[in-house]
Design an enzyme around this catalytic site. Structure first.
Site, PDB file in Angstrom:
ATOM      1  N   GLU A 119      52.821  64.190   0.827  1.00  0.00           N
ATOM      2  CA  GLU A 119      53.873  64.477  -0.146  1.00  0.00           C
ATOM      3  C   GLU A 119      54.259  63.240  -0.927  1.00  0.00           C
ATOM      4  OE1 GLU A 119      57.122  66.463   2.231  1.00  0.00           O
ATOM      5  OE2 GLU A 119      55.457  66.056   3.574  1.00  0.00           O
ATOM      6  N   CYS A 132      58.827  58.275  -4.520  1.00  0.00           N
ATOM      7  CA  CYS A 132      58.748  58.056  -3.073  1.00  0.00           C
ATOM      8  C   CYS A 132      57.344  58.446  -2.621  1.00  0.00           C
ATOM      9  CB  CYS A 132      59.809  58.904  -2.366  1.00  0.00           C
ATOM     10  SG  CYS A 132      59.694  58.825  -0.568  1.00  0.00           S
ATOM     11  N   CYS A 139      52.547  60.950  11.159  1.00  0.00           N
ATOM     12  CA  CYS A 139      53.054  59.659  11.648  1.00  0.00           C
ATOM     13  C   CYS A 139      53.059  59.674  13.173  1.00  0.00           C
ATOM     14  CB  CYS A 139      54.467  59.422  11.127  1.00  0.00           C
ATOM     15  SG  CYS A 139      55.132  57.799  11.597  1.00  0.00           S
ATOM     16  N   CYS A 143      60.050  59.393  15.634  1.00  0.00           N
ATOM     17  CA  CYS A 143      61.515  59.403  15.524  1.00  0.00           C
ATOM     18  C   CYS A 143      61.982  60.845  15.737  1.00  0.00           C
ATOM     19  CB  CYS A 143      61.944  58.903  14.150  1.00  0.00           C
ATOM     20  SG  CYS A 143      61.329  57.252  13.799  1.00  0.00           S
ATOM     21  N   CYS A 146      62.896  63.363  12.854  1.00  0.00           N
ATOM     22  CA  CYS A 146      61.958  63.375  11.729  1.00  0.00           C
ATOM     23  C   CYS A 146      60.914  64.464  11.882  1.00  0.00           C
ATOM     24  CB  CYS A 146      61.270  62.022  11.639  1.00  0.00           C
ATOM     25  SG  CYS A 146      59.972  61.977  10.400  1.00  0.00           S
ATOM     26  N   CYS A 362      60.697  63.966   4.030  1.00  0.00           N
ATOM     27  CA  CYS A 362      59.246  63.877   4.194  1.00  0.00           C
ATOM     28  C   CYS A 362      58.821  64.731   5.374  1.00  0.00           C
ATOM     29  CB  CYS A 362      58.813  62.427   4.383  1.00  0.00           C
ATOM     30  SG  CYS A 362      59.204  61.706   5.961  1.00  0.00           S
TER      31      CYS A 362
END
Ligand code: SF4
Length: 382
Positions: A119, A132, A139, A143, A146, A362
């Protein structure tokens, strides 16, 4: 009789996007062309944003034809656009399989990275646009607030795929561009865990002969990868640095950011103190206010102590409610927290994420593209 494949058809087009001026010069020399043609291609690509060789009229016609046969400029492909009432556009971009250009042994360098979706977000403002971008697909940092973390790491992006997101967003909004462009590396992924391609793309972004974006207008946001911060500190060409803090103690941070067990606050803030800030520069600390978790007056006082002796700016980001076990902070709490920092002379701002009606975080669109259920999830980026 078996048909003969022409030799030229066996040569896989070489994507020139993301190559440095030196790499382009070397590539042109390898074709038996003068090296300065590489610099001309670099200028056409990034300063003029020309993405087909035919339009690079500063090159001889024969060379343009040859490049069209033997090289390629492959931008990420827009597969979906989500437009928000506030003008924010969120792009879902498809990345083709590509070579692992960051690998430093030749065998790994031949490894193909699989196709992926990522994205990119374009946010127009009065006198500027902010873009952005993602640095990894998915990832690995995990976290807990997230959504990207739920994807796991799919793959690293190449320098071309990172810089390509900026080019795609600028191209798609070409008729409405404002004079200033800001770029934030806050999309999917932890930038400092994909160091070489990220730095290679930043060099192109900040190069006066490349995209010519001011270092004051490019921000890399990290979850706190200490060796990466130390490595970035040694780079000649650097963006601004933002740290995703989100907690006022190790205990609290361990709970929502497991990376804190590896790089606890003491080590992180020590790396921040040693980070060589330029005279105009400050470190930005992002602090997501999770109602009832990290938004008390005591938290605010601890943040003041943690960031003492650092040249900082603090962004407070009120959490958007979802089914994760965090609540939206009370407006009075946000103000009380802000005031404690401001009264101690800190630069502190309350930021609300933009484009909330198109899911302003995200990872969300990527999950939709993968067909995963997203209705019960919400997320913030670093
Ligand atoms: S907030 Fe950033 S570093 Fe943390 S899991 Fe999400 S994308 Fe990765």
């Amino acid at each position: 009789m078996a048909s003969q494949t022409p030799e030229s058809a066996l040569i896989r087009p070489r994507n020139l996007l993301g190559k440095s001026p030196e790499e382009l010069r070397a590539f042109l020399e390898s074709l038996g062309e003068p090296a300065y043609r590489g610099a001309q291609i670099y200028h056409a690509l990034y300063a003029e944003r020309r993405f087909d060789f035919a339009s690079m009229t500063n090159l001889p016609a024969k060379l343009r034809e040859r490049l069209a046969r033997e090289a390629a400029i492959e931008l990420p492909r827009i597969i979906r656009k989500h437009c928000s009432d506030d003008g924010t556009v969120r792009y879902v971009l498809a990345l083709e399989a590509s070579k692992d250009s960051a690998a430093n042994d030749s065998e790994a360098n031949d490894r193909l990275l699989p196709p992926a979706t990522i994205e990119t977000v374009f946010m127009p403002e009065e006198n500027r646009q902010t873009i952005c971008i993602s640095t990894q697909a998915g990832c690995a940092v995990d976290c807990h607030f997230c959504l990207t973390a739920t994807l796991g790491l799919i793959r690293n992006l190449t320098a071309g795929e990172i810089i390509g997101q900026v080019l795609v967003a600028l191209e798609d909004n070409r008729s409405a561009l404002k004079p200033q462009t800001n770029v934030v590396l806050m999309g999917q992924g932890e930038p400092l865990l994909n160091f070489e391609p990220v730095v290679a793309s930043i060099r192109i972004l900040l190069d006066p002969n490349g995209m010519n974006v001011s270092p004051k207008h490019v921000t890399l946001s990290t979850s706190g990868i200490v060796p990466g911060i130390e490595r970035l500190a040694r780079e000649k060409v650097r963006p601004k640095l933002a740290i995703s803090l989100n907690a006022s103690s190790n205990e609290q941070r361990n709970e929502i950011m497991p990376i804190n067990r590896k790089y606890p606050l003491e080590a992180l803030l020590d790396a921040c103190r040693r980070y060589p800030l330029r005279p105009w520069e400050h470190l930005t600390f992002e602090y997501v206010l999770l109602g009832g978790f990290n938004d008390s007056n005591d938290d605010a006082r601890r943040v003041v102590k943690l960031l003492a002796n650092l040249r900082t700016k603090v962004n407070l980001i009120p959490w958007n409610p979802g089914d994760l076990p965090y609540a939206k902070p009370d407006p009075a709490r946000i103000e009380a927290f802000r005031k404690i920092l401001a009264d101690k002379g800190m630069r502190v701002f309350v930021r609300y994420s933009r484009g909330q009606d198109v899911m302003a975080a995200c990872g969300q669109l990527a999950l939709m593209e993968m067909g995963a259920a997203t209705s019960s999830l919400t997320q913030i980026s670093q």
